[in-house]
Design an enzyme around this catalytic site. Structure first.
Site, PDB file in Angstrom:
ATOM      1  N   SER A  29     -29.547 -18.622   5.981  1.00 53.80           N
ATOM      2  CA  SER A  29     -29.903 -19.249   4.569  1.00 53.80           C
ATOM      3  C   SER A  29     -29.684 -20.854   4.677  1.00 53.80           C
ATOM      4  O   SER A  29     -30.701 -21.216   5.435  1.00 53.80           O
ATOM      5  CB  SER A  29     -28.904 -18.597   3.645  1.00 53.80           C
ATOM      6  OG  SER A  29     -29.383 -18.868   2.448  1.00 53.80           O
TER       7      SER A  29
ATOM      8  N   ASP B 262     -32.940 -13.212   2.245  1.00 51.33           N
ATOM      9  CA  ASP B 262     -31.706 -13.913   2.639  1.00 51.33           C
ATOM     10  C   ASP B 262     -30.799 -13.264   3.550  1.00 51.33           C
ATOM     11  O   ASP B 262     -30.468 -12.118   3.628  1.00 51.33           O
ATOM     12  CB  ASP B 262     -31.051 -14.347   1.499  1.00 51.33           C
ATOM     13  CG  ASP B 262     -30.024 -15.347   1.747  1.00 51.33           C
ATOM     14  OD1 ASP B 262     -29.373 -15.208   2.377  1.00 51.33           O
ATOM     15  OD2 ASP B 262     -30.214 -16.527   0.881  1.00 51.33           O
TER      16      ASP B 262
END
Length: 731
Positions: free
Chosen positions: A63, A209
């Site tokens: 991320s 993600d």
């Protein structure tokens, strides 16, 4: 500052002397966790590692950790990363919409009357929604810019520092280790938070993600070959019991527990020589992008606490300089473009894209020009994303532009609402829905239909057809059917009310002037029926046929229709109604509209003028111009002032209250006031500054998803005063 520098320098020297000069140094792997805005702490840690002269041999990140890690792996210094974090416009990067001033002129009209800034797709199966609130257009273009020096490298082991980004396959929930492809796309995929960012398609997988599957990829860096790991965990803190007071809070807590549990499993893999750095970020939330400088400072502070442990892996100055030189050697300048390819995944002709793409072939890549071209193409609002790749095959460098059609198009539904209440029993509302069919042909023709119910029922339909691929010339046939109530006042008292019904057909055409202006002319036919609803019988019903010519010029660079803060809007219009065309009456009307905001910080001063009038005072049957209502000589009732000439100037001031933490989820609030001067007149001979009226208001406005909501109190001359609740378009 000096004491900190000496402490770091002495620790580094101590670490070097503890190792034999000829002993091979251990390879260092860096692990960077996800954490949203908290990830700015990674940059603070990197600053300390550079000051300690600790070379990094492998990096893996998830991320925001993938963003920081990927940029560092591309050869960027911690100093450059710090500057990016400090100066980045995260409000723009975490949104998609091209700034209104840069959209095509046609698209700028979308907001007029329809301030609910969200288009839903529609087909035979029902409504279609985007895969995320954000498609990632602006973020990916920015990441492309920052990784340009390594754009031709698609094997992440060949980057200046070997790198891995972690994503999650949203189909099966597996962690996906991205080790090749486009670096910017890999970083973008790793931070595509589900529901906020659109998933990224890559090698047959649908990626979101990486924090969902592996927020702290320790094992990944072990497998890359690192001897020693430096792990920076900025993961998510659990909410307190008092914060678990909503379904959203409980859901967030559940996800945090799952993410942290998997992170603990990874932390258990650390060996005695590894170093875990957990910055004390406390209540700094993952969405607090306005606090990234603070996160950077806290990351640096925590790394400095571990200086002695970290310094064991320092190297001599000459060794570290050689390490940095090797990194810089891999980075390259802007490539020379030998070939251009357009991958058009839409119903539009590729020529529509090519007409907006500058000349890049045979020249070193001009990144500013390319991004301007992409912005122009994306400003058509037809594409979900417009991005590019640069590849090198057989000694030729290719620029491949890829335009992907919106997955929820080409049919769109949009809504608008207008609501007004004076707190004295008078209220009005209009609710509107708009259907737009785009891409009806390869030049970008559109069909649009609108229906409005409420105080002023309305039907509208049009065909907008560009005549060339650059959309410079166009034709625009229109149909409008409208019913509206008009009120006749005398000495401030209502004496009559009419229902006016009009049907208009017009054929217009013109030329767009870039994305900032338009010239158009038209021929129209209208029938107007006025029916007396309330009033004296001598006020007769009337029907009038009106045929005329029109011409207009528009200049529009306003940033927003709802609450403008920059740009300018200027419109000049003229209509000539002629008996020779079959009209029952003859007259000319000319008008000017001017809007110019000036903003400094949270303060905006808005200059706003409307002037309109007829050239034939003696002509009967001309629909009167009106003033009254909020910002139209506030304090007077809407439509209370009627005449054949109208002029009003306004000066509005509004100040923004508070700051936005998360641009997508905020409701900005403004406090302001207005000064208004103007009047209406029955003939040109009456027009004088001496008989203008003065009015003013104070207001608070909430910039909601449905449009601006005003709460206002206003006063005008002769003790006219009103309170307003107003939702909808004012400017």
């Amino acid at each position: 500052m000096l004491s900190t520098f000496l402490r770091v320098a002495l620790a580094a020297d101590s670490g070097v002397t503890e190792r034999a000069a000829d002993k091979p140094r251990p390879t260092i792997g860096l692990v960077l966790s996800g954490g949203g805005a908290r990830g700015a702490a990674h940059v603070g840690v990197l600053k300390v590692l550079e000051e300690l002269r600790i070379p990094i041999d492998y990096i893996a990140g998830t991320s925001m950790g993938a963003i920081v890690g990927g940029l560092y792996a591309s050869g960027m210094t911690a100093e450059a990363l710090q500057q990016i974090v400090a100066e980045a416009d995260w409000g723009r990067l975490l949104s998609d919409r091209t700034p209104r001033a840069l959209r095509s002129f046609r698209r700028k009209s979308d907001e007029v009357g329809f301030l609910v800034d969200f288009d839903m797709g529609i087909d035979e199966s029902g409504l279609i929604f985007p895969g995320g609130l954000v498609q990632g257009q602006n973020l990916e273009i920015e990441l492309k810019r920052q990784t340009l020096p390594v754009v031709s490298i698609d094997d992440f082991d060949k980057l200046p520092i070997p790198f891995r980004a972690i994503a999650t396959d949203i189909v099966n929930g597996e962690a996906v280790v991205l080790d090749s492809g486009d670096l910017a796309t890999a970083m973008r995929a790793s931070m595509s938070a589900p529901g906020i960012f659109k998933p990224v398609k890559s090698n047959g997988r649908l990626l979101v993600d990486g924090g969902i599957a592996n927020n702290l990829p320790i094992q990944v860096v072990h497998e890359m070959g690192a001897d020693i790991l430096i792990v920076v965990d900025v993961g998510f803190p659990l909410l307190s019991e008092s914060q678990l007071n909503s379904a959203l809070g409980i859901t967030k807590q559940m996800l945090t527990i799952l993410i942290n549990a998997r992170a603990k499993e990874q932390i258990a893999l650390l060996t005695p020589g590894d170093i875990l750095i957990s910055p004390e970020l406390d209540d700094l939330g993952s969405e607090a992008f306005q606090r990234m400088r603070e996160a950077h400072r806290l990351g640096r502070a925590k790394a400095l606490e571990l200086t002695v442990d970290l310094a064991r892996y320092s190297v001599p100055s000459d060794v570290y300089l050689a390490y940095r030189r090797d990194i810089e050697r891999i980075r390259q300048g802007p490539p020379r473009i030998d070939r251009i390819m357009v991958k058009n995944e839409s119903r539009l002709s590729p020529k529509v894209i090519a007409e907006r793409l500058g000349s890049h072939k045979g020249n070193p890549l001009d990144l500013d020009q390319l991004e301007s071209d992409i912005s122009d193409i994306y400003g058509l609002d037809t594409f979900e994303t417009v991005t590019y790749d640069i590849t090198n095959e057989s000694g030729e460098t290719s620029l491949a532009l890829q335009a992907t059609e919106k997955s929820w198009g080409p049919n769109y539904l949009r809504f608008g609402i207008n609501l007004e209440d004076d707190f004295e029993g008078e209220s009005h509302y209009n609710f509107a829905a708009r259907f737009t069919r785009t891409e009806i042909n390869e030049k970008g023709g559109e069909f649009r239909a609108e229906i409005q119910i409420g105080e002023s029922p309305r039907l509208f339909a049009e065909l907008y057809q560009p005549l060339d691929y650059a959309s410079r010339w166009f034709i625009n046939p229109l149909f409008v059917y409208q019913r509206e109530n008009s009120t006749l006042f005398q000495d401030g008292l209502q004496i009559a009310e009419f229902l006016s019904t009009s049907t208009t057909f017009s054929f217009e055409g013109g030329r767009q002037l870039g994305n900032w202006g338009e010239i158009r002319i038209g021929l129209s036919r209208s029938r107007v029926d006025d029916a007396l609803k309330v009033g004296q019988p001598d006020l007769r019903n009337e029907s009038t046929d009106i045929y005329g010519l029109s011409a207009g010029f528009s200049y529009d660079t306003i940033d927003r229709v709802a609450i403008p803060r920059s740009g300018m809007n200027l419109s000049l219009g003229w209509s000539s109604i002629r008996e020779s065309l079959g009209s029952d009456i003859a007259f000319d009307i000319a008008g000017l509209f001017f809007l110019k905001p000036q903003t400094w910080g949270d303060h905006t001063l808005l200059h706003w003028w409307d002037i309109e009038g007829t050239t034939r005072d003696e002509t009967a049957g001309v629909k009167p111009l009106s003033l009254g209502g909020l910002f139209n000589l506030s304090g007077y009732a809407a439509g209370e002032l009627l005449g054949k000439h109208s002029a009003i100037g306004r000066l509005l001031y509004y100040r923004r209250l508070g700051k936005r933490a998360m641009p997508l989820l905020s409701t900005p609030i403004y406090l302001g006031g207005s000064i208004e001067i103007g009047n209406v007149w029955q003939s040109r001979s009456e027009i004088s500054a001496n008989n203008t009226l003065l009015a003013g208001s104070i207001f608070i406005v909430f910039d909601t998803l449905l449009g601006p909501l005003y709460l206002a109190y206003a006063r005008a001359e002769d003790n006219h005063q009103s309170a307003y609740l107003f939702l909808g378009q004012t400017f």
